[in-house]
Design a protein around this motif. Structure first.
Motif, short mmCIF file in Angstrom:
data_model
loop_
_atom_site.label_atom_id
_atom_site.label_comp_id
_atom_site.label_asym_id
_atom_site.label_seq_id
_atom_site.Cartn_x
_atom_site.Cartn_y
_atom_site.Cartn_z
N TRP A 516 0.83 -1.20 0.00
CA TRP A 516 0.00 0.00 0.00
C TRP A 516 0.87 1.26 0.00
O TRP A 516 0.52 2.26 -0.64
N SER A 517 1.98 1.22 0.70
CA SER A 517 2.87 2.38 0.69
C SER A 517 3.41 2.64 -0.71
O SER A 517 3.58 3.79 -1.12
N ARG A 518 3.69 1.58 -1.48
CA ARG A 518 4.15 1.73 -2.86
C ARG A 518 3.03 2.30 -3.75
O ARG A 518 3.28 3.12 -4.63
N VAL A 519 1.79 1.86 -3.50
CA VAL A 519 0.66 2.39 -4.27
C VAL A 519 0.50 3.88 -4.00
O VAL A 519 0.32 4.68 -4.93
N PHE A 520 0.58 4.27 -2.74
CA PHE A 520 0.42 5.69 -2.41
C PHE A 520 1.59 6.51 -2.96
O PHE A 520 1.41 7.67 -3.35
N THR A 521 2.77 5.92 -2.98
CA THR A 521 3.92 6.60 -3.59
C THR A 521 3.67 6.86 -5.07
O THR A 521 3.95 7.95 -5.59
N ARG A 522 3.14 5.86 -5.74
CA ARG A 522 2.84 6.01 -7.17
C ARG A 522 1.77 7.08 -7.38
O ARG A 522 1.83 7.87 -8.33
N LEU A 523 0.79 7.14 -6.46
CA LEU A 523 -0.23 8.18 -6.54
C LEU A 523 0.39 9.57 -6.43
O LEU A 523 0.04 10.50 -7.16
N ILE A 524 1.33 9.72 -5.49
CA ILE A 524 1.99 11.00 -5.31
C ILE A 524 2.80 11.37 -6.55
O ILE A 524 2.80 12.53 -7.00
N GLU A 525 3.47 10.37 -7.11
CA GLU A 525 4.27 10.61 -8.31
C GLU A 525 3.39 11.11 -9.46
O GLU A 525 3.71 12.10 -10.13
N VAL A 526 2.28 10.41 -9.70
CA VAL A 526 1.39 10.82 -10.79
C VAL A 526 0.75 12.17 -10.48
O VAL A 526 0.57 13.01 -11.38
N ALA A 527 0.39 12.38 -9.21
CA ALA A 527 -0.22 13.66 -8.84
C ALA A 527 0.75 14.81 -9.09
O ALA A 527 0.35 15.90 -9.53
N LYS A 528 2.01 14.58 -8.82
CA LYS A 528 3.02 15.61 -9.10
C LYS A 528 3.11 15.86 -10.60
O LYS A 528 3.24 17.01 -11.05
N THR A 529 3.02 14.78 -11.38
CA THR A 529 3.02 14.92 -12.83
C THR A 529 1.86 15.78 -13.29
O THR A 529 1.99 16.59 -14.22
#
Length: 585
Positions: A516-529
């Motif tokens: 789940w921490s990896r999923v949320f990290t990916r969310l942050i990455e895409v949100a930054k994009t």
């Protein structure tokens, strides 16, 4: 010369298929450039703090909800004065005392209306009266009191009641007073009144000596007998099988803790017991956890106590000592204790539900001898404590108490988990139907998940729910092992899932939190994009994400709702695990 036809640019229009798709350009802004993807190191640097925070929350919950209980000392024993369990008296009557089989037995039924004082509810109770044929008048009497369950006058105490009647006693076995209660809401004071009503009926019979009516109580009914002795101090004597001397909270806490250990359950499952029996049952209308039953009055009359060495439900050493202490405080020194090898909780050699299952060794003969001599007022000449050595694996957890805060939090987390899981199930079914319809009609993606979030959500949900089922399976195996143990069975040599499932669940839960921490990290990455993970957010970024023009999770709003509802439900499952101590390493 004709004027030139106006071009599309001059008219301010464009063909439909050449409309610009860059909304930022349409607003006069410079088109947004896609930032380069994060490196593995960057993702790891973001994932680790998220993992630590999530795991810290869950570990904190596990430790906050942990309940300590002192079960020391372990391995307590109480030696008997002799191995000979026979009961003898100084017979000064001049004739032989009756024994099992002295008289033929007749039987008849009566019906009484049992009124529950607190509600006025009426239960029509049948009473099976057994009488010694030709024994004359002035006979002693015994009323039998049911243990746990839903016993009737026909399926309870038949052999032992017959034995006592054949030795000269008028006996009464009644349908268990239950009214509209359940196993956990029994009305013990009301039950005591109905048993006393039956006692008074025996006292009213011509052939019965009203001063010589006693009781025969087993297991759960020894909580009732404490109320009964306070209600009716004229009861002549009592036979107590595997008495539950301490309050239900302490007695059941001991039973579960001991039996979880005996069947080989992992210590994690054993910690569940302490959380359960630290609950405040009054919040749910359960008032029986803390009965005030340890009273000297309950042991102020001649008492026969019987234990079986294979009884895994009763605190025998501390129970016997408490009985002796309370009896002596009431001025009663007429307490006889017998312990029988191989016998189980109901003094049988096997499951009482199986027809033909007999009592252990000489229990019936000893018990009948004691009741005959005691009812006759004779002086006992045999040792007061006899049989096999009493053994108790752990101490009674007397420090368990009603914790209202823990109870409120536990109720909230269980209700929230069930509600969110139900909501997830409903939305998931709708999503499945939607996907099938879109596939049949070839309408394109039904959900429109991006960047692998759909697959990650599905795999994490399946893993979390499979772990939940493993937890339920392990706990279920523990319960089944305890039931088998209670009826005299031996624990399995290999405890199997009830042991290995706990550490497996702990490992899987940790991996799920990391995922789940990896999923949320990916969310942050895409949100930054998408220009969301900055202050202030890029102009128009929020609208682009909400509308699905530049999605972070999915292009369909329904899919975004599905993701967050499911994630919320799975987090509640993890909180459920944390409540029961799965994050204590």
């Amino acid at each position: 010369m004709h004027a030139a036809e106006p071009t599309a640019r001059q008219t301010g229009t464009l063909p439909a298929d050449t409309l610009p798709t860059d909304t930022t350009a349409e607003r006069g802004q410079r088109p947004q450039q896609e930032p380069a993807a994060w490196s593995r190191g960057h993702r790891l640097a973001v994932s680790v703090p998220i993992f630590i925070i999530l795991l810290g929350i869950l570990v904190g919950v596990s430790h906050i909800t942990a309940v300590s209980a002192n079960i020391q000392p372990t391995g307590q024993t109480m030696s008997m004065l002799t191995g000979d369990t026979s009961v003898t008296f100084n017979n000064t009557t001049g004739h032989a005392l009756p024994s099992v089989g002295t008289y033929k037995v007749t039987q008849r039924y009566i019906t009484i209306d049992a009124k529950r004082p607190s509600t006025g509810e009426i239960q029509h109770i049948r009473v099976l009266i057994r009488e010694p044929k030709g024994a004359g008048s002035n006979r002693p009497g015994v009323v039998f009191m049911h243990g746990a369950g839903y016993g009737t006058c026909d399926n309870s105490f038949g052999d032992v009641a017959y034995s006592l009647s054949s030795a000269g006693f008028v006996t009464a076995v009644i349908d268990k007073p239950i009214w509209s209660t359940t196993d956990i809401t029994r009305d013990y004071p009301a039950s005591a009144k109905i048993y006393d009503q039956t006692i008074n009926y025996l006292r009213s019979l011509k052939q019965v000596n009203a001063a010589k009516v006693g009781i025969y109580a087993t297991s759960e009914s020894t909580w009732i007998s404490s109320y009964l002795l306070r209600l009716d101090p004229k009861i002549a004597f009592q036979v107590l099988l595997s008495p539950m001397v301490f309050s239900p909270r302490q007695s059941l806490g001991f039973l579960a803790s001991q039996d979880f250990t005996l069947v080989g359950a992992h210590s994690g499952y054993q910690s569940i017991v302490r959380r359960v029996f630290d609950m405040d049952g009054t919040l749910f209308g359960l008032k029986n956890f803390d009965l005030d039953i340890e009273q000297p009055d309950a042991y102020s009359i001649p008492t026969f106590v019987a234990y079986g060495s294979k009884d895994v439900m009763t605190a025998q050493v501390e129970g016997a000592r408490e009985i002796l202490d309370l009896a002596h405080r009431s001025g009663n020194w007429d307490v006889t204790i017998r312990s029988y090898p191989v016998a189980n909780h109901v003094l049988r050699l096997g499951n009482e539900a199986d027809s033909g299952t007999g009592f252990a060794d000489d229990y019936v003969k000893d018990m009948v001898s004691w009741t005959v001599g005691t009812a006759a007022g004779l002086e006992q000449t045999s040792e007061r404590a006899a049989g096999t050595t009493l053994y108790q694996s752990i101490a009674v957890p007397k420090d368990l108490h009603a914790d209202r805060g823990l109870t409120l939090y536990g109720a909230w987390i269980h209700i929230a988990m069930l509600v969110t899981l139900l909501l997830t199930l409903i939305i998931g079914i709708v999503a499945l139907i939607r996907k099938i319809v879109f596939m049949i009609r070839r309408k394109g993606p039904a959900l429109g998940f991006k960047y692998g979030f759909g697959g990650a959500l599905l795999s994490l949900t399946i893993t979390t729910l499979a772990t939940f089922l493993l937890f339920c399976g392990g706990l279920g195996q523990v319960v089944m092992g305890i039931v088998q143990l209670a009826w005299g069975g031996a624990p399995a040599e290999d405890p199997g899932m009830m042991y290995w499932s706990w550490p497996v669940i702990q490992v899987v839960c940790t991996l799920v939190v990391w995922a789940w921490s990896r999923v949320f990290t990916r969310l942050i990455e895409v949100a930054k994009t998408r220009g969301l993970a900055q202050l202030p957010p890029r102009k128009g970024a929020i609208g682009d994400v909400v509308s699905g023009r530049e999605p972070v999770l999915a292009s369909k709003r329904f899919a975004r709702v599905l993701f967050w509802v499911t994630a919320f439900a799975m987090f509640h499952v993890l909180l459920f695990f944390a409540f029961w101590g799965l994050f204590i390493y």
